[in-house]
Motif scaffolding. Structure first.
Motif, PDB file in Angstrom:
ATOM      1  N   VAL A   1      76.739  15.295  43.572  1.00 22.40           N
ATOM      2  CA  VAL A   1      75.424  15.041  44.163  1.00 22.40           C
ATOM      3  C   VAL A   1      74.411  16.154  43.860  1.00 22.40           C
ATOM      4  CG1 VAL A   1      76.301  13.584  46.029  1.00 22.40           C
ATOM      5  CG2 VAL A   1      76.176  16.050  46.359  1.00 22.40           C
TER       6      VAL A   1
ATOM      7  N   ASP B   1      72.001  16.488  41.852  1.00 20.20           N
ATOM      8  CA  ASP B   1      70.615  16.050  41.711  1.00 20.20           C
ATOM      9  C   ASP B   1      69.950  15.805  43.063  1.00 20.20           C
ATOM     10  OD1 ASP B   1      70.799  16.171  38.959  1.00 20.20           O
ATOM     11  OD2 ASP B   1      71.456  14.081  38.809  1.00 20.20           O
ATOM     12  N   GLU B   2      70.740  15.528  44.075  1.00 17.71           N
ATOM     13  CA  GLU B   2      70.211  15.238  45.410  1.00 17.71           C
ATOM     14  C   GLU B   2      70.124  16.470  46.309  1.00 17.71           C
ATOM     15  OE1 GLU B   2      72.766  12.202  46.935  1.00 17.71           O
ATOM     16  OE2 GLU B   2      72.623  11.057  45.079  1.00 17.71           O
TER      17      GLU B   2
ATOM     18  N   ARG C   1      68.864  19.697  47.889  1.00 21.38           N
ATOM     19  CA  ARG C   1      67.541  20.322  47.946  1.00 21.38           C
ATOM     20  C   ARG C   1      67.551  21.644  48.706  1.00 21.38           C
ATOM     21  NH1 ARG C   1      63.297  16.463  50.309  1.00 21.38           N
ATOM     22  NH2 ARG C   1      62.017  18.255  49.839  1.00 21.38           N
TER      23      ARG C   1
END
Length: 50
Positions: free
Chosen positions: A31, A33-34, A36
Motif C-alpha cells: 500500500v 502509494d496510499e 501519506r
C-alpha cells in the motif's frame, strides 16, 4: 535469502502533518502509494491541519 537494501536506497515521502521525511517499510509494501502519514499520531491529528 533475500538481498537487503541500505536504508538510504529506500523510497521516502514527506509527512504533510509534521513535515518530516519517512522511509518505506516492509509492512507498507502493498500500500505504499496510499501511505501519506509517518505515524499513527500524525494520521490522527490530520483533522486539525486540514
Amino acid at each position: 535469502m533475500a538481498r537487503s537494501r541500505k536504508k538510504a536506497d529506500l523510497p521516502t515521502k514527506v509527512c504533510p502533518v509534521c513535515g518530516r521525511p519517512f522511509a518505506w517499510r516492509k509492512k507498507w509494501q502493498k500500500v505504499w502509494d496510499e501511505v501519506r502519514y509517518c505515524s499513527e499520531r500524525c494520521r490522527r491529528s490530520r483533522k486539525s491541519t486540514d
